[in-house]
Design a protein around this motif. Structure first.
Motif, PDB file in Angstrom:
ATOM      1  N   MET A   1       0.723  -1.416  -0.114  1.00 26.56           N
ATOM      2  CA  MET A   1       0.296  -0.263   0.069  1.00 26.56           C
ATOM      3  C   MET A   1       0.696   1.442  -0.079  1.00 26.56           C
ATOM      4  SD  MET A   1      -2.741   1.270   2.722  1.00 26.56           S
ATOM      5  CE  MET A   1      -4.604   0.279   2.225  1.00 26.56           C
ATOM      6  N   SER A   2       1.946   1.274   0.651  1.00 27.73           N
ATOM      7  CA  SER A   2       2.570   2.428   1.301  1.00 27.73           C
ATOM      8  C   SER A   2       3.608   3.073  -0.719  1.00 27.73           C
ATOM      9  CB  SER A   2       3.959   2.064   1.593  1.00 27.73           C
ATOM     10  OG  SER A   2       4.537   0.801   1.140  1.00 27.73           O
ATOM     11  N   ASP A   3       3.822   2.501  -1.359  1.00 26.23           N
ATOM     12  CA  ASP A   3       4.148   2.955  -2.956  1.00 26.23           C
ATOM     13  C   ASP A   3       2.675   3.661  -3.944  1.00 26.23           C
ATOM     14  OD1 ASP A   3       2.467   0.472  -2.989  1.00 26.23           O
ATOM     15  OD2 ASP A   3       3.454  -0.328  -4.383  1.00 26.23           O
ATOM     16  N   VAL A   4       2.099   2.848  -2.940  1.00 27.77           N
ATOM     17  CA  VAL A   4       1.031   4.839  -3.682  1.00 27.77           C
ATOM     18  C   VAL A   4       1.559   5.536  -2.900  1.00 27.77           C
ATOM     19  CG1 VAL A   4      -1.638   5.253  -4.195  1.00 27.77           C
ATOM     20  CG2 VAL A   4      -0.949   2.828  -3.994  1.00 27.77           C
ATOM     21  N   PRO A   5       1.040   6.676  -4.434  1.00 25.25           N
ATOM     22  CA  PRO A   5       1.893   8.241  -4.072  1.00 25.25           C
ATOM     23  C   PRO A   5       0.672   8.540  -3.249  1.00 25.25           C
ATOM     24  CG  PRO A   5       1.443   8.023  -6.342  1.00 25.25           C
ATOM     25  CD  PRO A   5       1.066   6.550  -5.941  1.00 25.25           C
ATOM     26  N   PHE A   6       0.828   9.376  -2.224  1.00 30.42           N
ATOM     27  CA  PHE A   6       0.109   9.493  -0.707  1.00 30.42           C
ATOM     28  C   PHE A   6       1.181  11.722  -0.976  1.00 30.42           C
ATOM     29  CE2 PHE A   6      -2.237   9.995   2.083  1.00 30.42           C
ATOM     30  CZ  PHE A   6      -2.679   9.565   3.292  1.00 30.42           C
ATOM     31  N   VAL A   7      -0.251  11.935  -1.636  1.00 35.04           N
ATOM     32  CA  VAL A   7       0.595  13.884  -2.255  1.00 35.04           C
ATOM     33  C   VAL A   7      -0.575  14.709  -1.433  1.00 35.04           C
ATOM     34  CG1 VAL A   7       1.294  15.318  -3.395  1.00 35.04           C
ATOM     35  CG2 VAL A   7       1.741  12.569  -4.241  1.00 35.04           C
ATOM     36  N   LEU A   8       0.272  15.843  -0.479  1.00 42.43           N
ATOM     37  CA  LEU A   8      -0.498  17.135  -0.290  1.00 42.43           C
ATOM     38  C   LEU A   8       0.596  17.938  -0.679  1.00 42.43           C
ATOM     39  CD1 LEU A   8      -0.030  16.567   3.574  1.00 42.43           C
ATOM     40  CD2 LEU A   8      -1.682  15.246   2.446  1.00 42.43           C
ATOM     41  N   ARG A   9      -0.535  18.582  -0.652  1.00 40.20           N
ATOM     42  CA  ARG A   9      -0.391  20.348  -1.360  1.00 40.20           C
ATOM     43  C   ARG A   9      -1.254  21.291  -0.614  1.00 40.20           C
ATOM     44  NH1 ARG A   9      -0.298  22.165  -7.301  1.00 40.20           N
ATOM     45  NH2 ARG A   9       0.269  24.487  -7.251  1.00 40.20           N
ATOM     46  N   GLY A  10      -0.526  22.129   0.044  1.00 39.85           N
ATOM     47  CA  GLY A  10      -1.191  23.142   0.521  1.00 39.85           C
ATOM     48  C   GLY A  10       0.084  24.687   0.898  1.00 39.85           C
ATOM     49  N   ARG A  11      -0.162  25.036   1.856  1.00 44.25           N
ATOM     50  CA  ARG A  11       0.267  26.572   2.613  1.00 44.25           C
ATOM     51  C   ARG A  11       1.173  26.702   3.619  1.00 44.25           C
ATOM     52  NH1 ARG A  11      -1.911  32.119   3.676  1.00 44.25           N
ATOM     53  NH2 ARG A  11      -3.176  30.696   5.157  1.00 44.25           N
ATOM     54  N   ILE A 126       3.999  17.894  -0.253  1.00 46.63           N
ATOM     55  CA  ILE A 126       4.460  16.687   0.281  1.00 46.63           C
ATOM     56  C   ILE A 126       4.105  15.366  -0.394  1.00 46.63           C
ATOM     57  CG2 ILE A 126       5.196  15.796   2.380  1.00 46.63           C
ATOM     58  CD1 ILE A 126       3.193  18.038   3.894  1.00 46.63           C
ATOM     59  N   ASP A 127       4.793  14.613  -0.761  1.00 44.65           N
ATOM     60  CA  ASP A 127       4.868  13.123  -1.427  1.00 44.65           C
ATOM     61  C   ASP A 127       5.309  12.807   0.180  1.00 44.65           C
ATOM     62  OD1 ASP A 127       5.430  10.891  -1.897  1.00 44.65           O
ATOM     63  OD2 ASP A 127       5.856  11.474  -4.127  1.00 44.65           O
ATOM     64  N   LEU A 128       4.561  12.372   0.359  1.00 41.35           N
ATOM     65  CA  LEU A 128       4.791  11.177   2.350  1.00 41.35           C
ATOM     66  C   LEU A 128       5.276  10.000   2.288  1.00 41.35           C
ATOM     67  CD1 LEU A 128       0.838  11.837   3.764  1.00 41.35           C
ATOM     68  CD2 LEU A 128       3.054  13.006   4.526  1.00 41.35           C
ATOM     69  N   ALA A 129       5.186   9.882   0.797  1.00 35.74           N
ATOM     70  CA  ALA A 129       5.426   8.130   1.013  1.00 35.74           C
ATOM     71  C   ALA A 129       7.275   7.842   0.394  1.00 35.74           C
ATOM     72  CB  ALA A 129       5.256   7.432   0.062  1.00 35.74           C
ATOM     73  N   ALA A 130       7.414   8.953  -0.096  1.00 36.03           N
ATOM     74  CA  ALA A 130       9.035   9.037  -1.078  1.00 36.03           C
ATOM     75  C   ALA A 130       9.387   9.427   0.023  1.00 36.03           C
ATOM     76  CB  ALA A 130       9.267   9.817  -2.436  1.00 36.03           C
ATOM     77  N   ALA A 144      13.110  14.809   2.597  1.00 31.00           N
ATOM     78  CA  ALA A 144      12.072  14.142   4.233  1.00 31.00           C
ATOM     79  C   ALA A 144      11.857  13.053   4.360  1.00 31.00           C
ATOM     80  CB  ALA A 144      10.396  15.621   4.115  1.00 31.00           C
ATOM     81  N   ALA A 145      11.901  12.592   6.065  1.00 33.11           N
ATOM     82  CA  ALA A 145      11.974  11.228   5.833  1.00 33.11           C
ATOM     83  C   ALA A 145      10.403  10.317   5.485  1.00 33.11           C
ATOM     84  CB  ALA A 145      11.993  11.001   7.821  1.00 33.11           C
ATOM     85  N   PRO A 146      10.754   9.440   5.045  1.00 39.14           N
ATOM     86  CA  PRO A 146       9.904   8.762   4.417  1.00 39.14           C
ATOM     87  C   PRO A 146       8.678   8.397   5.880  1.00 39.14           C
ATOM     88  CG  PRO A 146      11.701   7.793   3.789  1.00 39.14           C
ATOM     89  CD  PRO A 146      12.665   8.714   4.071  1.00 39.14           C
ATOM     90  N   LEU A 147       7.819   8.018   5.669  1.00 41.45           N
ATOM     91  CA  LEU A 147       6.756   7.575   6.342  1.00 41.45           C
ATOM     92  C   LEU A 147       7.018   6.206   6.535  1.00 41.45           C
ATOM     93  CD1 LEU A 147       3.614   9.807   6.422  1.00 41.45           C
ATOM     94  CD2 LEU A 147       5.519   9.816   8.321  1.00 41.45           C
ATOM     95  N   ASP A 148       6.818   5.964   7.535  1.00 38.71           N
ATOM     96  CA  ASP A 148       6.548   4.177   7.921  1.00 38.71           C
ATOM     97  C   ASP A 148       5.495   3.897   6.939  1.00 38.71           C
ATOM     98  OD1 ASP A 148       7.985   2.003   9.316  1.00 38.71           O
ATOM     99  OD2 ASP A 148       5.924   1.905   9.978  1.00 38.71           O
TER     100      ASP A 148
END
Ligand code: SF4
Lengths: 175, 412
Positions: A1-11, A126-130, A144-148
């Protein structure tokens, strides 16, 4: 599941320094508020009341090392989440705050350089997985540290409560 | 293979023969403690929707932060927890008047045993390393998960070992030692790590003083902290991230003070300058035990609290309170002008029973001096040992106890 990109965008709503403690994030006098969504009213109330005004839904908070040190009060992470904060990015987190944030479904991202390389108002992706933060306003990429994978699983579920709810609804006899 | 104490306990609790730092393990929980925030846990637990807690015998709930209830809101949360406790058959429940501060109550009622994995919804759960337990703080939602599953994942911490030798100077105590260490390592100096205290000076300490070391290790970020016990210890060849040696004679010859607004802003008393104080607080899970009240009574006997200062004393538990009455400390303290609060957290967390006004300065034996912790955001909290708190209450300013003891019957 963790290889699915999980990207947040904001200010970036605010950039804070080192050792932002949980008394500063959420004062002890409001600890008898046990409805999580009501905690937002007291976010940073004593030390930085302006942050609550600045936070728009999905905005990020950026900070130096040891963010969330001190008390284990979960209301500190809840107040951020229910104020609409999309993620906290810090050089490091105090461990209880970190776990509380993930358990409540609030992404907490470790990046040593973010506080130095981000200003209020910057647009980030932010790309959480990468483990990558792109500062779109400054056209730079920060490490950034990739999320566990475990943390990503919890964030995807929306936090520990929905995660366990689903687990025990599927297998009521377990445990 | 050789293991530190944290590694040993986590290996046992997760059914492995050996674990190493940074590995993730899922450990069985031996004891799960909550205070008033049991109401938050209860709500999360009900949301998850599992009908019964995993093991009511392993859950302990102790009211301490707001006792007796200071508001209708708190009264309602207390009531909700009482009903939940009844309904779930949780026997180890310490209501108003039955216990005191959670960490003291847990310890004095023998709930903690060497080698246990203890979690509490309170950051100072590290205190219980004084009894050889791997003890750490967690949040309320995570505790709801423990109430459901009886297990929790941990990243195995690396360990910092701190060996202490030498003798305490007069009026210098465990509080000064740990403040000095926090000043050296910083507020994040032990983040995610375990701390093992040892050495002849630690081995000579009372259980109460060992609890001070483990309790305040939280303020440098420690996940857990230990002082030696007979039953279980690290292997002789265990690997440490870092070994620190402290000699009390050379390094800590005088009391240490944590100045506003962070616990690692530590100075030796002699470098402080003139700091008048409006309030002095003796209490908390750090320093509200019998030996703390004893040293205060010794200093306050035949003396008066300074006219411009108020002294609030909070015994850490009902049992400590009774012992202090029996030994005459309470009478001595009251005669000196102190007010005694009921056993509990009191003003430590800034909600009642001794809140500071803007501009006020407090000398306190508690453990946190963050902005607004004990009242107004414009108040100032200095953290010190019980002896310095008592002496400063007499002098009306932060002083070394020897200054007060040199004067006969000051302010009578
Ligand atoms: S005495 Fe203070 S630090 Fe200790 S448990 Fe109570 S509020 Fe927390």
């Amino acid at each position: 599941m963790s290889d699915v990109p999980f990207v947040l965008r904001g200010r970036v709503a605010a950039v804070l320094g080192a050792n932002i403690d949980t008394d500063v994030i959420y004062p002890g006098r409001y600890l008898n508020i046990t409805d999580r969504d009501k905690t937002a009213e007291h976010l940073f109330e004593l030390a930085y009341p302006e942050i609550r005004q600045k936070l728009r839904p999905g905005d990020f908070l950026v900070a130096g090392p040891n963010f969330g040190c001190g008390s284990s009060r979960e209301q500190a992470a809840a107040a951020l989440k229910y104020s609409g904060c999309g993620a906290v990015i810090a050089a490091s987190f105090a461990r209880i705050f970190y776990r509380n944030a993930i358990n409540l479904g609030l992404p907490a991202i470790v990046s040593a350089s973010a506080a130095g390389e981000c200003r209020e108002g910057d647009e980030l992706e932010i790309d959480l997985a990468a483990g990558e933060i792109r500062n779109l306003s400054r056209r730079i990429t920060l490490a950034a540290a990739p999320l566990d994978p475990r943390a990503i699983e919890l964030l995807r579920a929306g936090g520990l409560i929905p995660y366990l709810k689903a687990k025990y609804a599927a297998a009521p006899a377990a445990g | 293979m050789s293991m530190t104490l944290a590694e040993k306990i986590l290996a046992r609790a997760s059914g492995r023969s050996r674990v190493a730092p940074d590995e993730i393990v899922v450990a069985d929980i031996d004891l799960a403690m909550s205070h008033e925030n049991a109401d938050l846990v209860r709500k999360a637990f009900l949301e998850i929707g599992v009908p019964r807690v995993w093991d009511p015998e392993k859950i302990v709930i102790i009211f301490d932060h707001r006792i007796p209830a200071e508001s209708e809101k708190t009264a309602a949360t207390h009531k909700a927890v009482r009903e939940f406790v009844q309904q779930q058959g949780i026997r180890h429940f310490y209501d108003v008047g039955r216990g005191g501060i959670c960490h003291q109550v847990l310890a004095e009622n023998g709930h903690v045993k060497p080698g246990m994995v203890v979690v509490g919804t309170d950051s100072h759960t590290t205190t219980h390393g004084a009894f050889g337990a791997f003890a750490t703080g967690i949040g309320a939602t995570e505790m709801a998960g423990v109430w459901v599953e009886g297990k929790l994942w941990f990243k195995v911490p690396s360990t910092i070992r701190i060996e202490v030798e030498g003798e305490f100077a007069p009026w210098v105590s465990a509080k000064d030692l740990i403040l000095w260490i926090i000043g050296r390592l910083g507020a994040a100096g032990a983040d995610y790590r375990a701390v093992e205290f040892d050495g002849p000076a630690v081995r000579r300490m009372s259980a109460a003083s060992r609890m001070v070391l483990c309790n305040l290790s939280m303020e440098m970020g420690a996940k857990t902290a230990f002082t030696p016990v007979a039953e279980i210890g690290p292997d002789p060849e265990a690997e440490y991230e870092r070994v620190l040696r402290v000699n009390l004679d050379y390094e800590i010859p005088e009391p240490q003070i944590a100045c506003p607004h962070s616990v690692d802003n530590v100075k030796p008393l002699s470098e402080l300058g003139d700091v008048p104080v409006h309030q002095a607080v003796l209490g908390s899970c750090t320093n509200g035990r019998l030996e703390d009240l004893e040293v205060a009574a010794r200093i306050l006997a035949g003396r008066r609290v300074h006219p411009h200062t108020r002294l609030i004393v909070i015994p850490a538990s009902q049992r400590v309170y009774l012992d202090a009455i029996r030994l005459g400390y309470v009478q001595t303290l009251i005669e000196s002008g102190a007010i005694i609060n009921p056993p509990g957290c009191g003003p430590c967390v800034g909600v009642h029973q001794g809140i500071l006004a803007a501009g006020e300065v407090c000398i306190s034996s508690t453990n946190r001096n963050f902005i607004g912790r004990m009242g107004s955001k414009d108040s100032y909290v200095y953290l010190a040992s019980p002896a310095v708190v008592a002496a400063s209450a007499v002098a009306g300013r932060i002083v070394h106890p020897e200054v007060v003891m040199a004067k006969e019957h000051a302010h009578v």
